[in-house]
Design an enzyme around this catalytic site. Structure first.
Site, PDB file in Angstrom:
ATOM      1  N   LYS A   1     -31.139 -20.974 -14.964  1.00 41.64           N
ATOM      2  CA  LYS A   1     -30.530 -19.651 -15.120  1.00 41.64           C
ATOM      3  C   LYS A   1     -30.007 -19.452 -16.536  1.00 41.64           C
ATOM      4  O   LYS A   1     -30.125 -18.373 -17.113  1.00 41.64           O
ATOM      5  CB  LYS A   1     -29.402 -19.450 -14.103  1.00 41.64           C
ATOM      6  CG  LYS A   1     -29.946 -19.226 -12.700  1.00 41.64           C
ATOM      7  CD  LYS A   1     -28.866 -18.955 -11.691  1.00 41.64           C
ATOM      8  CE  LYS A   1     -29.454 -18.863 -10.291  1.00 41.64           C
ATOM      9  NZ  LYS A   1     -28.452 -18.961  -9.249  1.00 41.64           N
TER      10      LYS A   1
ATOM     11  N   LYS B   1     -41.194 -20.345  -5.304  1.00 39.61           N
ATOM     12  CA  LYS B   1     -40.326 -20.077  -4.159  1.00 39.61           C
ATOM     13  C   LYS B   1     -40.027 -18.583  -4.036  1.00 39.61           C
ATOM     14  O   LYS B   1     -39.847 -17.896  -5.046  1.00 39.61           O
ATOM     15  CB  LYS B   1     -39.077 -20.933  -4.364  1.00 39.61           C
ATOM     16  CG  LYS B   1     -37.772 -20.315  -4.051  1.00 39.61           C
ATOM     17  CD  LYS B   1     -36.612 -21.200  -4.385  1.00 39.61           C
ATOM     18  CE  LYS B   1     -35.719 -20.464  -5.389  1.00 39.61           C
ATOM     19  NZ  LYS B   1     -34.378 -20.988  -5.529  1.00 39.61           N
TER      20      LYS B   1
ATOM     21  N   LYS C   1     -34.722 -13.997  -4.601  1.00 39.70           N
ATOM     22  CA  LYS C   1     -34.162 -12.670  -4.834  1.00 39.70           C
ATOM     23  C   LYS C   1     -34.255 -12.295  -6.305  1.00 39.70           C
ATOM     24  O   LYS C   1     -34.127 -11.142  -6.659  1.00 39.70           O
ATOM     25  CB  LYS C   1     -32.687 -12.656  -4.420  1.00 39.70           C
ATOM     26  CG  LYS C   1     -32.474 -12.935  -2.943  1.00 39.70           C
ATOM     27  CD  LYS C   1     -30.986 -12.935  -2.588  1.00 39.70           C
ATOM     28  CE  LYS C   1     -30.659 -14.062  -1.638  1.00 39.70           C
ATOM     29  NZ  LYS C   1     -29.335 -14.054  -1.073  1.00 39.70           N
TER      30      LYS C   1
HETATM   31  P1  TYM Z   1     -28.610 -18.512  -1.654  1.00 39.24           P
HETATM   32  O1  TYM Z   1     -27.713 -17.370  -1.355  1.00 39.24           O
HETATM   33  O2  TYM Z   1     -29.447 -18.435  -2.871  1.00 39.24           O
HETATM   34  O3  TYM Z   1     -29.590 -18.773  -0.454  1.00 39.24           O
HETATM   35  C1  TYM Z   1     -29.141 -18.916   0.876  1.00 39.24           C
HETATM   36  C2  TYM Z   1     -29.947 -19.982   1.591  1.00 39.24           C
HETATM   37  O4  TYM Z   1     -31.349 -19.663   1.591  1.00 39.24           O
HETATM   38  C3  TYM Z   1     -32.097 -20.797   1.166  1.00 39.24           C
HETATM   39  N1  TYM Z   1     -33.321 -20.317   0.488  1.00 39.24           N
HETATM   40  C4  TYM Z   1     -34.574 -20.690   0.819  1.00 39.24           C
HETATM   41  N2  TYM Z   1     -35.052 -21.529   1.755  1.00 39.24           N
HETATM   42  C5  TYM Z   1     -36.393 -21.670   1.839  1.00 39.24           C
HETATM   43  N3  TYM Z   1     -37.285 -21.011   1.051  1.00 39.24           N
HETATM   44  C6  TYM Z   1     -36.844 -20.169   0.104  1.00 39.24           C
HETATM   45  N4  TYM Z   1     -37.722 -19.516  -0.655  1.00 39.24           N
HETATM   46  C7  TYM Z   1     -35.438 -19.972  -0.054  1.00 39.24           C
HETATM   47  N5  TYM Z   1     -34.680 -19.205  -0.886  1.00 39.24           N
HETATM   48  C8  TYM Z   1     -33.395 -19.438  -0.535  1.00 39.24           C
HETATM   49  C9  TYM Z   1     -31.160 -21.524   0.205  1.00 39.24           C
HETATM   50  O5  TYM Z   1     -31.547 -22.869   0.050  1.00 39.24           O
HETATM   51  C10 TYM Z   1     -29.835 -21.367   0.903  1.00 39.24           C
HETATM   52  O6  TYM Z   1     -29.657 -22.349   1.891  1.00 39.24           O
HETATM   53  N6  TYM Z   1     -25.590 -21.952  -3.646  1.00 39.24           N
HETATM   54  C11 TYM Z   1     -25.992 -21.357  -2.384  1.00 39.24           C
HETATM   55  C12 TYM Z   1     -24.873 -20.663  -1.663  1.00 39.24           C
HETATM   56  C13 TYM Z   1     -23.699 -21.526  -1.301  1.00 39.24           C
HETATM   57  C14 TYM Z   1     -23.690 -22.553  -0.309  1.00 39.24           C
HETATM   58  C15 TYM Z   1     -22.351 -23.028  -0.270  1.00 39.24           C
HETATM   59  C16 TYM Z   1     -24.659 -23.093   0.517  1.00 39.24           C
HETATM   60  C17 TYM Z   1     -22.442 -21.427  -1.801  1.00 39.24           C
HETATM   61  N7  TYM Z   1     -21.631 -22.335  -1.189  1.00 39.24           N
HETATM   62  C18 TYM Z   1     -21.971 -24.062   0.591  1.00 39.24           C
HETATM   63  C19 TYM Z   1     -24.273 -24.128   1.381  1.00 39.24           C
HETATM   64  C20 TYM Z   1     -22.955 -24.605   1.404  1.00 39.24           C
HETATM   65  C21 TYM Z   1     -27.052 -20.312  -2.699  1.00 39.24           C
HETATM   66  O7  TYM Z   1     -27.189 -19.847  -3.799  1.00 39.24           O
HETATM   67  O8  TYM Z   1     -27.762 -19.873  -1.659  1.00 39.24           O
END
Ligand code: TYM
Length: 331
Positions: A114, A197, A200
């Site tokens: 990023k 992948k 968003k």
């Molecule tokens: P975020 O908001 O980007 O995504 C939420 C969840 O979706 C999963 N994900 C995917 N899984 C499979 N294929 C894909 N293409 C794909 N894109 C997204 C992500 O792995 C995630 O599980 N940092 C985290 C948010 C967070 C969090 C936490 C997660 C903050 N605190 C504590 C777990 C525990 C994030 O950016 O997820």
């Protein structure tokens, strides 16, 4: 025997979650709430690392909570809350920042990607400390498992390192969590670029299936999805990444095995197959869209649900924070 604890979070950075979020993480959230003590949060503070108009952010936070309930996260079975409603997340994050190495944080690949894209001047410090706030989210609740997609593995690894470091430096306060990643669903790919992948932040949404897309848009996105050379519907991630991704999506939603699907579509063209995947996806997403809209029409009730979740989350989180403050010598 007491139930195992689960915690996970999702960022409210867009109006709609996408199919990668759903299959990689959220589907597990729904399944795990039945026999685990589950805590699920909308991580609004993490979303501040991306500049957003306040009105838009506010709407997205509520839309995120509504979508979670619409897909089956049941506030009577789990604790659903908004991260900023529990001040202990920031308070623990600071303590953890003080035991995290600068180089250690700099090695996080999501930060590197990023910040490289944005350039130093446009990269905020929040993006750098982001994974430490995530570690606080998890450690506060003494989670055993963290259901996420593959892209979060390194952040969970850091969480484990920080938890272990704290425990050995001060006192055994934290439970050390494990990531729960379903291998076959851990990385759902973009329909236009099936080696990348689904994300968003993709430059075009043409290959991103959003949960709140209309059936017409979903159908169009599947119909124009990139497929591979040849004509056979066969799972082979190397030579057929597009078809393999579609097979994964169909199988996860229909419950049919990849092998059965290969049999069902043998001798049929890619066109028929794409239409069938679209149908399975649309029949899953249509009720989610409807339910989300209903929930958004009664925001008072939504906020009541979230306040209740925050009260329970605060109880657990405050107890952990108190033990942490005492262990490090604060008076
Ligand atoms: P975020 O908001 O980007 O995504 C939420 C969840 O979706 C999963 N994900 C995917 N899984 C499979 N294929 C894909 N293409 C794909 N894109 C997204 C992500 O792995 C995630 O599980 N940092 C985290 C948010 C967070 C969090 C936490 C997660 C903050 N605190 C504590 C777990 C525990 C994030 O950016 O997820």
């Amino acid at each position: 025997m007491s139930k195992k604890r689960v915690l996970s979070g999702i960022q409210p950075t867009h109006d709609s979650f996408h199919l990668g979020n759903y299959l990689g993480a959220l589907k597990q959230w729904v399944e795990l709430q039945h026999d685990h003590d589950a805590f699920y949060c909308v991580v609004d503070l993490h979303a501040l690392t991306i500049e957003t108009d306040p009105k838009v952010l506010q709407k997205r936070i509520l839309l995120s909570a509504a979508q979670l309930i619409a897909i089956g996260v049941d506030p009577s079975k789990c604790t659903l809350f908004i991260q900023s409603h529990v001040p202990a997340h920031n308070q623990l994050a600071w303590v953890l920042e003080c035991i995290t190495g600068f180089g250690e944080a700099g090695r996080m690949t999501q930060f590197k990607d990023k910040s490289q894209k944005g350039g130093t001047d446009r990269t905020n410090v929040g993006l750098f400390t982001y994974p430490i706030l995530q570690a606080a989210d998890i450690l506060l609740y003494q989670a055993d498992f963290v259901p996420v997609g593959e892209d979060q593995r390194q952040h969970i690894e850091l969480t484990r390192d920080l938890g272990q470091r704290f425990n050995s430096k001060f006192n055994e306060i934290f439970n050390i969590p494990q990531p729960q990643i379903i291998k076959s669903l851990a990385k759902i790919n973009d329909l236009q670029d099936p080696t990348a992948k689904m994300s968003k932040s993709a430059s075009s949404m043409a290959g991103v299936i959003e949960l709140l897309d209309s059936p017409e848009v979903t159908l169009k996105k599947f119909k124009s999805s990139v497929t591979d050379d040849g004509k056979e519907v066969k799972f082979d991630e190397k030579s057929k990444p597009g078809i393999s991704n579609l097979l994964t999506i169909h199988s996860a939603l229909s419950g049919k095995s990849i092998q059965d699907l290969e049999g069902e579509f043998s001798g049929k063209g890619y066109g028929d197959f794409k239409a069938a995947v679209a149908e399975v996806v649309i029949s899953k997403l249509e009720p989610i869209g409807k339910r989300t809209k209903e929930l958004m029409d009664d925001q008072g009730e939504l906020i009541r649900i979230l306040n209740k979740g925050a009260a329970r989350a605060n109880e657990v989180a405050t107890a952990t924070l108190k033990a942490v403050y005492s262990a490090i010598g604060l008076v």
